[in-house]
Design a protein around this motif. Structure first.
Motif, short mmCIF file in Angstrom:
data_model
loop_
_atom_site.label_atom_id
_atom_site.label_comp_id
_atom_site.label_asym_id
_atom_site.label_seq_id
_atom_site.Cartn_x
_atom_site.Cartn_y
_atom_site.Cartn_z
N SER A 322 0.83 -1.21 0.00
CA SER A 322 0.00 0.00 0.00
C SER A 322 0.86 1.26 0.00
N LEU A 323 2.01 1.19 0.66
CA LEU A 323 2.89 2.36 0.70
C LEU A 323 3.54 2.66 -0.64
N THR A 324 3.47 1.72 -1.58
CA THR A 324 4.01 2.02 -2.91
C THR A 324 3.18 3.07 -3.63
N GLY A 325 1.98 3.37 -3.10
CA GLY A 325 1.18 4.44 -3.68
C GLY A 325 1.58 5.82 -3.22
N ILE A 326 2.51 5.92 -2.27
CA ILE A 326 3.02 7.22 -1.81
C ILE A 326 4.25 7.55 -2.64
N HIS A 327 4.21 8.69 -3.28
CA HIS A 327 5.29 9.09 -4.18
C HIS A 327 5.88 10.42 -3.71
N GLU A 328 7.19 10.49 -3.73
CA GLU A 328 7.90 11.72 -3.37
C GLU A 328 8.53 12.30 -4.64
N ALA A 353 -0.19 10.98 -3.05
CA ALA A 353 -0.75 9.65 -2.81
C ALA A 353 -1.55 9.22 -4.03
N GLY A 354 -1.50 7.92 -4.30
CA GLY A 354 -2.24 7.35 -5.42
C GLY A 354 -2.43 5.87 -5.21
N VAL A 362 4.14 6.57 -11.23
CA VAL A 362 4.53 7.95 -11.50
C VAL A 362 5.78 7.93 -12.37
N LEU A 363 5.70 8.61 -13.51
CA LEU A 363 6.85 8.75 -14.41
C LEU A 363 7.56 10.06 -14.12
#
Length: 653
Positions: A322-328, A353-354, A362-363
């Protein structure tokens, strides 16, 4: 169970491991010699590769493979020492009667000291034992070789056919070691107790060889992970070598007896982990149960931990997924968020977040990062190294025409020979400073409309340059046309990129150099030298003519100024005389004879200003005293009539 020969009635001849000790020793010696030779060849090849190509993948790869083989050789030799003791125990040598030592004791204190030190050294080495020294030596050689070729900054590169050959040889050797490992693993513990630890050490060499083959097969200029993996492979034999070295050091503190069967020193806990399924705590559980009688399986806490391990692991995996949906997104970047493969939004710098991967991803897109691109096809982007200010000039600053430059590109331009049209070739270095547009639409266009932005800019610029330079001449490019050349090229390239919807923004176009090819530079130098000489001669003659004209104008101006000054001076003198005459007339009319007398005295004073006069007036002394002249204050007058020479008395004439 170890055998003690001092215990009476120990049936060593009936034990299988003692019966096959000679056979096992022969096999171990053959394997050790062969593998040590292969390891030595690998280290020698790594040395020469590191000497001539220090940034190559081969050096680190060969050292990692050799380290795995050296660890296995250390284990084989340690097991060979055990088989030698068993062979000696089952067939003890005949006692040798030592002769009486008749050597004379050394007389001097220095000789006695050396003899005492030698005896103590021999006794100390005998107490340590050859197995311990050899095991520590192999471990140190392994660690030293790995430390010399450890480099995590190796650049990627394609190895060509040699990579395929090396991978095939590595897999072939790994297959041979796998056969050996299977044979050792199937040995009965009663017949050969050291077979299982040797099988574990052989797995270390097999893993190193298989991973090395994968690195060779997938090595390319665009892949970095094979190079990093080739270096990191050495961690496995390095850890095993550290453990073996530690075991060799700790064995110094354990008692040694000739009659007690030695154990295998080259046991590795790290190598024991290379099994399936992995059981990292199995050895610890066995040791605790055998030495202290503690059975971890009977403890409720450990039983509960074993039962709850899989649910907890599943929860941790779900939370991590689930934390892979948090992008920095970094400050100098942007991110295009794709939901089920469709671009939805452009993220700015910060946390977003996604949906977790692979439902959403995210690219990365640049955010204002400026790049410089040369139009030359041979331009290779690399790290920019700052040159020292006090050192020599960098190679990129070389703008001499008689040298070929990496970033130069040849172009065909117009030319004329007499009345005929022709063409000529020039080399130029044109650079573009660009970035990805700052708008979201530009970021989407740069990501999805082009796979390689530098290649797109280079191809577009090459087409524009060919079309633009076809109508220009070299004199124009080196002269007045060069001022607006960069701006025109930049505008044309930007217009084509906008038509392609590339999302690229050209910030500046820089024309670094324009010159003829290196082969024609000398001829063009001669043409330019003749043209410069003609222009210099014309300029010199024009300067001489201008100098003569200026000199004539100066002389005429001086003569005219002198005549004008003389005329003004004469007019001023005449005007002054006229004014003086008019003033005297008015004075005479007013004063009469007194003015004339005053003028007389004035003129007389001016005339006698430098004369030596003596004025006598008889009226000054009165009637009784006549004026008197004191002649003593005057110089005697010279008589012009007196002869110049007088005759001497008594002279005869």
């Amino acid at each position: 169970m170890q055998v003690d020969l001092e215990v009476d009635g120990t049936p060593v001849a009936g034990l299988p491991r003692f019966q096959q000790a000679v056979f096992h020793g022969r096999r171990l010696r053959q394997f050790a010699i062969g593998l040590s030779a292969l390891a030595a060849v690998g280290l020698v090849l790594a040395f020469f590769v590191g000497l001539f190509a220090p940034l190559s993948l081969w050096a680190a790869l060969l050292v990692s493979q050799s380290a795995g083989l050296l660890v296995l050789v250390a284990g084989l030799q340690s097991a060979w020492w055990v088989t030698q003791w068993r062979a000696w125990a089952i067939n003890p040598p005949l006692p040798v009667v030592l002769a009486v030592d008749d050597t004379v004791a050394p007389e001097g204190w220095y000789e006695r000291l050396l003899d005492r030190l030698g005896q103590r050294s021999v006794r100390l080495l005998g107490q340590v034992g050859a197995p311990t020294l050899w095991l520590g030596g192999w471990a140190l050689v392994t660690l030293y070789s790995l430390s010399q070729f450890w480099n995590l900054t190796l650049p990627p590169g394609a190895l060509g056919l040699s990579a395929s050959v090396g991978a095939a040889l590595s897999l072939l050797l790994a297959f041979g070691l796998l056969v050996l490992e299977r044979q050792l693993a199937q040995e009965n513990v009663a017949e050969w107790p050291e077979a299982a630890p040797l099988a574990q050490l052989s797995r270390v060499a097999i893993v190193c060889l298989v991973l090395s083959a994968l690195c060779l097969l997938f090595a390319s200029e665009a892949s970095v992970w094979p190079v990093r993996l080739a270096v990191l492979i050495g961690l496995l034999p390095g850890l095993v070598a550290v453990e073996l070295l530690l075991r060799a050091v700790l064995s110094l503190f354990s008692p040694h007896r000739e009659s007690l069967e030695p154990g295998l020193l080259a046991r590795s806990f790290v190598a024991d982990l290379l099994r399936w399924p992995p059981q990292p705590l199995l050895a610890l559980q066995h040791e605790l149960h055998n030495r202290f009688g503690i059975d971890l399986r009977q403890i409720w806490a450990f039983t509960y931990m074993r039962r709850a391990f899989l649910p907890v692991l599943a929860v941790v995996a779900i939370v991590g997924w689930s934390l892979t949906g948090i992008h920095e997104i970094p400050l100098q970047g942007r991110g295009i968020y794709e939901r089920f493969g469709k671009p939805v939004e452009v993220f700015g710098p910060g946390l977003h977040a996604g949906l977790p991967w692979p439902l959403g991803r995210v690219l990365s897109v640049e955010n204002g990062v400026v790049h410089e691109l040369a139009t030359s096809v041979g331009d290779v982007s690399g790290p920019v190294m700052a040159d020292p200010a006090e050192g020599p000039a960098p190679s990129t600053a070389n703008r001499l025409w008689d040298a070929s430059h990496v970033n130069d590109k040849s172009q065909v331009i117009a030319s004329s020979r007499g009345d005929k049209q022709s063409f000529q070739i020039v080399n130029m270095d044109v650079r573009f400073v660009y970035r990805i547009g700052l708008t979201d639409q530009a970021a989407l266009a740069a990501t999805y409309n082009s796979t390689d932005v530098p290649t797109l800019i280079r191809s577009t610029a090459s087409r524009i340059l060919v079309h633009d330079f076809a109508s220009r001449t070299l004199d124009g490019l080196l002269g007045e046309d060069r001022v607006g050349l960069a701006e025109e090229i930049g505008q044309a390239v930007q217009a084509d990129l906008n038509k392609l919807d590339s999302g690229v923004e050209i910030l500046a176009t820089v024309v670094e150099a324009i010159h003829p090819p290196a082969g024609a530079a000398n001829a063009y130098h001669g043409v330019q030298a003749a043209q410069i000489g003609a222009q210099a001669l014309i300029s010199r003659e024009r300067g001489a003519a201008a100098e003569a004209t200026n000199q004539a104008q100066l002389q005429a101006s001086i003569a005219r100024d002198q005549a004008t000054a003389s005329a003004h001076e004469i007019n001023a003198t005449a005007q002054a005389a006229d004014l003086k005459f008019t003033a005297e007339q008015k004075a005479y009319a007013s004063a009469g004879q007194a003015f004339v007398l005053e003028q007389y005295f004035s003129q007389l004073t001016q005339g006698l200003a430098n004369a030596r006069l003596l004025v006598l007036d008889h009226r000054l002394g009165g009637s009784g005293n006549a004026p008197t002249i004191d002649l003593r204050t005057f110089t005697l007058p010279a008589d012009p009539a007196s002869p110049r020479s007088s005759a001497q008395p008594g002279a005869t004439h």
